[in-house]
Design an enzyme around this catalytic site. Structure first.
Site, PDB file in Angstrom:
ATOM      1  N   LYS A 139     128.844  14.984  57.624  1.00  0.00           N
ATOM      2  CA  LYS A 139     127.510  15.209  56.768  1.00  0.00           C
ATOM      3  C   LYS A 139     128.147  15.756  55.460  1.00  0.00           C
ATOM      4  CE  LYS A 139     124.615  16.975  58.631  1.00  0.00           C
ATOM      5  NZ  LYS A 139     124.177  15.813  59.679  1.00  0.00           N
ATOM      6  N   ASP A 161     132.676  19.430  59.705  1.00  0.00           N
ATOM      7  CA  ASP A 161     132.234  18.973  58.806  1.00  0.00           C
ATOM      8  C   ASP A 161     132.781  18.245  57.771  1.00  0.00           C
ATOM      9  OD1 ASP A 161     130.314  19.193  59.990  1.00  0.00           O
ATOM     10  OD2 ASP A 161     128.822  21.207  58.328  1.00  0.00           O
ATOM     11  N   MET A 176     122.539  21.745  46.718  1.00  0.00           N
ATOM     12  CA  MET A 176     122.032  20.551  46.514  1.00  0.00           C
ATOM     13  C   MET A 176     121.355  20.076  46.016  1.00  0.00           C
ATOM     14  SD  MET A 176     122.628  20.234  50.569  1.00  0.00           S
ATOM     15  CE  MET A 176     121.914  21.442  51.143  1.00  0.00           C
ATOM     16  N   GLY A 195     131.081  24.335  56.540  1.00  0.00           N
ATOM     17  CA  GLY A 195     131.663  24.932  55.334  1.00  0.00           C
ATOM     18  C   GLY A 195     130.248  26.108  54.476  1.00  0.00           C
ATOM     19  N   GLY A 196     130.932  26.755  53.570  1.00  0.00           N
ATOM     20  CA  GLY A 196     130.066  28.685  53.981  1.00  0.00           C
ATOM     21  C   GLY A 196     129.518  28.662  55.117  1.00  0.00           C
ATOM     22  N   ASP A 197     128.294  29.078  54.544  1.00  0.00           N
ATOM     23  CA  ASP A 197     127.943  30.348  56.339  1.00  0.00           C
ATOM     24  C   ASP A 197     126.792  29.186  56.742  1.00  0.00           C
ATOM     25  OD1 ASP A 197     127.116  33.260  57.004  1.00  0.00           O
ATOM     26  OD2 ASP A 197     125.564  31.912  57.664  1.00  0.00           O
ATOM     27  N   PRO A 242     153.436  78.601  55.260  1.00  0.00           N
ATOM     28  CA  PRO A 242     152.779  79.489  54.664  1.00  0.00           C
ATOM     29  C   PRO A 242     151.594  79.417  53.883  1.00  0.00           C
ATOM     30  CG  PRO A 242     154.917  78.230  53.960  1.00  0.00           C
ATOM     31  CD  PRO A 242     154.971  77.712  55.410  1.00  0.00           C
ATOM     32  N   THR A 282     128.875  32.633  51.803  1.00  0.00           N
ATOM     33  CA  THR A 282     128.513  31.288  51.410  1.00  0.00           C
ATOM     34  C   THR A 282     128.654  30.766  49.794  1.00  0.00           C
ATOM     35  OG1 THR A 282     125.965  30.647  51.289  1.00  0.00           O
ATOM     36  CG2 THR A 282     126.432  32.964  50.728  1.00  0.00           C
ATOM     37  N   PRO A 306     133.608  28.131  50.729  1.00  0.00           N
ATOM     38  CA  PRO A 306     133.682  27.261  50.248  1.00  0.00           C
ATOM     39  C   PRO A 306     134.971  26.444  50.117  1.00  0.00           C
ATOM     40  CG  PRO A 306     133.971  29.574  49.341  1.00  0.00           C
ATOM     41  CD  PRO A 306     134.160  29.791  50.911  1.00  0.00           C
TER      42      PRO A 306
END
Length: 472
Positions: free
Chosen positions: A275, A253, A388, A306-308, A48, A336, A230
């Site tokens: 690696k 890796d 790196m 590792g990462g992207d 209602p 990443t 990561p």
């Protein structure tokens, strides 16, 4: 009553073209209407004075709104009913009328008045998963639902629908028994499933047709290039977790933590390929050969990086090798390391009025030299995230100073981003060369350079200068 036995029997009601009645004006009614809107039922709402959240929903074509109090005639044609008014007398009247009409009824938050319980629902139509605590712990049911929701791919329903479309042909063409079971096992576990879940519907249908027409052929292999992030296992994407659980072979890796690799099937073969800087256990050509060999043998292969994979992960070379060999593949992105490191140190990679660009750079090329091309970007105010770069920190600093950056430009360094051993260091561009002198830094490092770094949470950071240098 035995404690380990259910007091309910799980079942799914057919509601297609049926009426489901919901009585109430407030939030509970709105919640039920939203849930029912995921079905093909015709929803009849008796309200209602609908509150704002409910009023927004009532304009849908699927919903009939009766703006008055409940009447037993509202149950006409109903297959289910919900009493959600919050008024005890009204809810009891709805329950009594529904039972008199032999319509199963649920009274919200009143288990004693319920003929059935509303489950926490995971919808992957036509697949559905319903969870109930039989009224004992609705919050627990919702927590379980969230876990299952995260586990099940969003396109699982599309896979089920594709299977349904192939079922008549499979029953007509394939003999019962092992051959048909093998077809469906490959259908749901192989490249048909992967293509469907990745949204490549036409490709999935082609794979399914090929599988149906060649049921005795060897399974076709597949390679996933998967970003492991990561390091922290809980930063792995849901899709990456699912694929790891399906892989026959995991090629990983050295920097990928054991906790991430352990997410794979126990019987999956693990192939380490090293690696690490200065200690590569396999050439990249050898890694590519492993991927092609395992996929050609009909195995589902995860290349875990590792990462992207697409950010300094040499995925481009592996993609080229797989294409040349005719091996199907897919890429699953990861977090990443620069993004994870920035998040841990609260470094704003872009900042209004300070940094409008982000450059992901590598500290040295394949020959060990520091590439000069990215240094110019820093002069325009971009934030640099340098991978790196620890061992060539002096060369990096020299390039940036040559490009015109101030010696006082803020610098932050994150070692072992997202891991328990993470460390944060801070200083200026003038101090950056001292990073190479730090023999106490052995993990992967990210170097951030730019004015935006000054806005980071660096109060507890270590100085960039090595302890021996400071002591001197």
């Amino acid at each position: 009553m035995q404690a380990d036995r259910l007091t309910v029997f799980p079942a799914f009601h057919k509601v297609t073209e049926g009426v489901v009645l919901v009585v109430g004006d407030g939030a509970e009614t709105a919640a039920k209407v939203r849930l029912l809107s995921e079905t093909t039922a015709r929803i009849r709402v008796v309200a209602p004075a609908p509150e704002a959240d409910l009023a927004v929903l009532l304009g849908a074509d699927q919903i009939e709104h009766r703006a008055r109090g409940f009447d037993a005639a509202d149950l006409e044609g109903a297959v289910l009913a919900f009493a959600a008014s919050g008024d005890a007398a009204c809810d009891r009247a709805v329950v009594a009328a529904a039972r008199a009409s032999r319509v199963p009824v649920n009274a919200v938050d009143q288990p004693d008045l319920c003929d059935f319980f509303t489950p926490a629902l995971v919808n992957r139509a036509p697949v559905a998963v319903a969870i109930t605590s039989t009224g004992a712990g609705p919050v627990l049911a919702q927590k379980i639902r969230a876990r299952i929701e995260a586990m099940l791919p969003l396109r699982l329903g599309a896979l089920a629908a594709l299977a349904e479309s192939f079922r008549p042909a499979a029953e007509r063409v394939l003999p019962k028994g092992q051959v048909r079971r093998r077809f469906w096992a490959e259908f749901f576990d192989g490249i048909v499933s992967e293509a469907t879940l990745a949204g490549r519907a036409d490709e999935a249908r082609r794979f399914a047709s090929k599988l149906l027409n060649q049921p005795d052929s060897e399974p076709e292999g597949f390679v996933w290039l998967v970003g492991a992030g990561p390091g922290a296992a809980d930063l792995l994407t849901l899709r990456a977790q699912r694929i790891l659980g399906e892989a026959d072979v995991i090629v990983h890796d050295a920097l990928v933590p054991d906790a991430v690799i352990a997410m794979g099937r126990r019987d999956a073969r693990r192939i380490p390929v090293g690696k690490r800087k200065g200690a590569h256990s396999a050439s990249h050509a050898e890694i590519e050969a492993v991927l092609v060999r395992e996929a050609k043998a009909g195995r589902r292969v995860v290349r875990l990086k590792g990462g992207d994979p697409l950010v300094f992960g040499r995925a481009g070379e592996e993609i080229a090798a797989l294409r040349e060999a005719g091996v199907p593949f897919a890429i699953i992105p990861g977090v990443t390391s620069a993004l994870a490191a920035a998040a841990e140190a609260a470094i704003p990679l872009t900042l209004r009025g300070t940094a409008s660009a982000l450059v992901l750079a590598i500290g040295h090329d394949s020959g060990g030299a520091t590439p000069p091309d990215w240094a110019e970007s820093a002069r325009s105010g971009a934030t640099l995230a340098i991978y790196m770069g620890r061992s060539v920190a002096g060369d990096v600093a020299a390039r940036l100073l040559e490009a015109g950056l101030s010696r006082a430009t803020p610098v932050a360094v994150v070692e072992n981003a997202s891991l328990p051993a993470q460390r944060l260091l801070a200083g200026t561009l003038a101090e950056l060369p001292r990073l190479a002198e730090r023999d106490d830094l052995t993990g992967p490092t990210l170097i951030f350079v730019g004015d935006a770094v000054a806005a980071a949470g660096l109060a507890g950071a270590e100085p960039l200068s090595a302890p021996s240098v400071l002591a001197a």
